[in-house]
Design an enzyme around this catalytic site. Structure first.
Site, PDB file in Angstrom:
ATOM      1  N   GLU A  24       0.832  -1.198   0.000  1.00  0.00           N
ATOM      2  CA  GLU A  24       0.000   0.000   0.000  1.00  0.00           C
ATOM      3  C   GLU A  24       0.871   1.254   0.000  1.00  0.00           C
ATOM      4  OE1 GLU A  24      -2.972   0.083   3.064  1.00  0.00           O
ATOM      5  OE2 GLU A  24      -3.940  -1.747   2.340  1.00  0.00           O
ATOM      6  N   HIS A  82      -4.325   6.470   0.531  1.00  0.00           N
ATOM      7  CA  HIS A  82      -3.562   5.225   0.456  1.00  0.00           C
ATOM      8  C   HIS A  82      -4.119   4.350  -0.653  1.00  0.00           C
ATOM      9  CE1 HIS A  82      -6.775   3.644   3.074  1.00  0.00           C
ATOM     10  NE2 HIS A  82      -6.305   2.423   2.921  1.00  0.00           N
ATOM     11  N   HIS A  84      -4.806   0.389  -2.324  1.00  0.00           N
ATOM     12  CA  HIS A  84      -5.140  -1.003  -1.996  1.00  0.00           C
ATOM     13  C   HIS A  84      -4.818  -1.859  -3.213  1.00  0.00           C
ATOM     14  CE1 HIS A  84      -8.645  -0.330   1.131  1.00  0.00           C
ATOM     15  NE2 HIS A  84      -7.461  -0.016   1.632  1.00  0.00           N
ATOM     16  N   ASP A  94      -9.314   0.218   8.104  1.00  0.00           N
ATOM     17  CA  ASP A  94      -9.510   1.623   7.720  1.00  0.00           C
ATOM     18  C   ASP A  94     -10.689   2.222   8.487  1.00  0.00           C
ATOM     19  OD1 ASP A  94      -7.468   1.476   5.863  1.00  0.00           O
ATOM     20  OD2 ASP A  94      -8.811   1.021   4.202  1.00  0.00           O
TER      21      ASP A  94
END
Ligand SMILES: [Zn+2]
Length: 136
Positions: A24, A82, A84, A94
């Site tokens: 990530e 961020h 994924h 999250d």
């Protein structure tokens, strides 16, 4: 809430996310907050110290320095970015941290399919933030 990004910022986020994939990528977003609208003027990417493909964490000193610099430049904190290696929606982890970060916008980009989406929790209620990309 509307989150405004430029096509150049989006390109940067996509580049950084594909470079980091499947780890990530992460960063902080700063800019101007007007009523119902957040305009991103700075994307501060930072290393994911966990080097994980399911979680991210940044060095606290780096975060501190980035906030100080933004403050000196009179920029407001907008939120977190961020990536994924999975769909662009908040994971369970999250969601837990989103509650701690208050009304910060969470911008998530999928490094597997390139989709991007932004989320915010207000009063523990998760909702999607409209994303406007300005071509430059
Ligand atoms: Zn996540």
């Amino acid at each position: 809430m509307i989150l405004r990004l430029t096509s150049e910022q989006l390109r940067l986020l996509k580049d950084e996310s594909s470079k980091a994939h499947p780890i990530e990528a992460c960063g902080l977003l700063f800019g101007k907050l007007n009523d119902g609208e957040a305009v991103v003027t700075r994307v501060a990417m930072m290393p994911n110290v966990l080097k994980s493909s399911t979680r991210f964490e940044v060095d606290p000193q780096t975060v501190f320095n980035t906030f100080e610099q933004a403050d000196r430049d009179k920029l407001e904190f907008i939120g977190l970015f961020h990536s994924h290696p999975a769909p662009a929606r908040p994971s369970e982890v999250d969601l837990k941290y989103m509650r701690l970060w208050g009304e910060a916008v969470w911008l998530i980009l999928s490094s597997s399919d390139g989709t991007i989406a932004a989320f915010q929790t207000t009063n523990n209620d998760l909702h999607e933030v409209a994303l406007k990309i300005e071509a430059i």
